[in-house]
Design a protein around this motif. Sequence first.
Motif, short mmCIF file in Angstrom:
data_model
loop_
_atom_site.label_atom_id
_atom_site.label_comp_id
_atom_site.label_asym_id
_atom_site.label_seq_id
_atom_site.Cartn_x
_atom_site.Cartn_y
_atom_site.Cartn_z
N ASN A 129 54.96 -52.69 -60.97
CA ASN A 129 55.05 -51.56 -60.04
C ASN A 129 53.89 -51.52 -59.05
N ARG A 130 53.07 -52.54 -59.02
CA ARG A 130 51.92 -52.57 -58.11
C ARG A 130 52.34 -52.81 -56.66
N ASN B 167 57.53 -58.34 -55.81
CA ASN B 167 57.10 -58.77 -57.13
C ASN B 167 57.27 -60.26 -57.36
N TRP C 135 47.21 -51.68 -54.65
CA TRP C 135 48.36 -50.94 -55.16
C TRP C 135 48.47 -49.63 -54.39
N CYS D 105 50.90 -46.50 -53.16
CA CYS D 105 52.09 -45.83 -53.68
C CYS D 105 52.08 -44.38 -53.18
N CYS E 111 52.36 -40.82 -57.77
CA CYS E 111 53.07 -41.86 -58.51
C CYS E 111 52.50 -41.98 -59.92
N THR E 112 53.39 -42.05 -60.87
CA THR E 112 53.13 -42.17 -62.32
C THR E 112 52.54 -40.92 -62.95
N ALA F 187 59.36 -47.69 -56.37
CA ALA F 187 60.18 -47.47 -57.56
C ALA F 187 61.65 -47.70 -57.21
N HIS G 203 60.66 -47.88 -61.12
CA HIS G 203 60.01 -48.62 -62.19
C HIS G 203 59.71 -47.63 -63.30
N GLU H 24 57.29 -44.34 -63.12
CA GLU H 24 57.04 -43.92 -61.76
C GLU H 24 57.62 -42.53 -61.51
#
Length: 694
Positions: free
Chosen positions: A82-83, A87, A351, A353, A357-358, A461, A463, A466
């Motif tokens: 998710n970075r 990917n 990273w 986002c 996030c998260t 996302a 992910h 997330e």
Amino acid sequence: MFSALLAATLVATAVPGQAHGQPSAALQQAEPNQVQGLTVVQGDGYATLAWTRVEGATDYQIERTPLTGDGTPVIVGVWRPNRQVNNTAPTFADAGFVPGNGFQWRVRARFGTEAQPYSTPVSGTTRAHWGDPAAPGENLRTQWEDTLGAQYTSDVNEYAYTAAIDAASDRVRVVEIGRTVQDRPINMLVIGYPKPPATPEAVAATNPLMVNCNVHGNEPGDREACLIMARQLAFTKDSKTLDLLSKTTMLIVPTLNGDGRAANTRGNSTGQDLNRDHSLIRQPETHSLAEMVRDYRPVAGYDGHEYGNTNAGDLPMLPPRHQNVAQGIFDESQEMIEGHMYAQGAQDGWWACPYGCTSNATVGLSEETILRNTLGLKNVVNSLLELRSSGGPTRPDESNTANNRRRKTYSALWTFNEFFKYHGANVKDITKARAEAITFQSANEGRIVFRGSRAIEAYPAPHPGEAPPPVDAPTPERILDQPPCAYKLTEEQYHGERTDGPAGKRTTAAQRIAAHGWKVIKVADGYLVPLSQPQRGLIPLLLDEQAVEGLVAGERIAPTLTGTHDGTLVVSGVACLDGATVRGSIQVRPGATLIVNGSSIDGPVNATGAAGVVMTDSTVEGPVRATGTSGPVVLVGNEVTGPVSVTDSKGVAPLVAGNTVNGPLACAGNSPEPTNMEVTNSVRGPNFGQCARL
């Protein structure tokens, strides 16, 4: 971008064949699931590691070993899917080390908790602090740099450092935009090439960009990045950077909250969270920044913060989400974040986002008091920047305070450099979105939302784990479907003494409205603030009785004419036309006020000695003349068949922007001179006098 040294890819010193592009025996005899193709590219304060993806790997561990001293290997990073948005090409920005030191790096894949073989090592020397130590100007260093992150730069050191840059570089001018509650200077670096424009109006004409570096005093990482960036811009020899600086102006406010920084507190010396005061501007710090935005008119901005969630991205970002922000400003802000920062972050290993996030936290909402929302409501493409305040599981080496501080600051420096590059490459799109927003807002069309946010996807996302920032959907009592023509304030509301500010530095509603740059018309029994002007989305949030955090509860002034009027319309008091048709001319008598929005006039408009003339999104079959107006003249987004003249207006700069004039446009004797806020008019006849440049 800002270094005279070219970034060089470092290859595995243990594999000489790789340096010449030849496959090595080591690569040919790779162990199962061993990471291949590791490269390291040095940046300012970070190193980008890239490698070939291992099929089925759940994450990767990054190991760094010093080339001197005890040489103890340390796991400094964990790459997770998710970075980044891409990917298939994993990268990781290693940071936190002392710039200029040498290291060896290895990377290994993991399947769950099962570690696979390490890659062949790569070694090299990181970049030292930017600037030749032997070159005057370049050799300046902040207190933070000199102590390798052990100490943050003090206010005294900041003032000395920025003054030294100013003295050593023609590209930099340090200006004081205000004072804190405790009387500390709030400085701004104005940076251009070969030198910055001499006045705020001249700076505004370059479509400047701004970075606000430290609004929360205990979040200083961005501030240190801003001070380094100022030195880079002041002394770089990079031709691309100089070319960009020759076309725009960078505005850097290192420390808005100097009192909070000195005390290491979130709020200022009164305890006020300044990032909850950018609309009400009760504090001298936020008042000063509002005046700066009014005068210098940046078209794009970043606002720096730090974020306490240890499991979030390196660089959470967020656009202006308030629903009153023009769609184009929101879209262009998202394009800057998702289209550039996420993609470039994936390339360089950071990273990026959405803020939140998260975390599943209630963050990043639509309060107009927050700078990213306030700037959006002022038609500025912009983003919040949060630096994750501690390393967390993906940066396990940051239990060391200095390592953590270095990573935060250099990640911010990367972001601000990318912002500068993005602005240079996309200034046409940015200014187009801004021009459309100004004309849209001035048209006073559509509902007003007092609180309510646009949705943000959990991008990149979905992910596991997330979460996007939550949506605060507007409730019925926070929606005004039929906005008024204007708000009327009494003398007491407008000029009366207030208590919502620090003693000795309190400002009236009039002073705050002026700081925002709103046009106000003095009438017999009060003051009119028309909604038909560029900050229409913000005005009701301060002046309407339904406002969540209002300044005053102004009286709603409804349109006086919405249908058809046959013959000449003579205005002797206040006339507000909304979607009206006038089959004849309009004559505005001395001292009267005319506000016209979305209307059609089949004849000339003539105002002599009027209190105010506001005309937006309308068509006029005939000339438009405003002479000797004592208050504002606002002409935005109209189509006029005939000449337009604005003469002898006093006290308020006429706004003449985005009009189509099928005839000459002439302005003379106005003080201050007219402006178009960098939204040009289309004029088929000649432009005369003060309007020649509009």
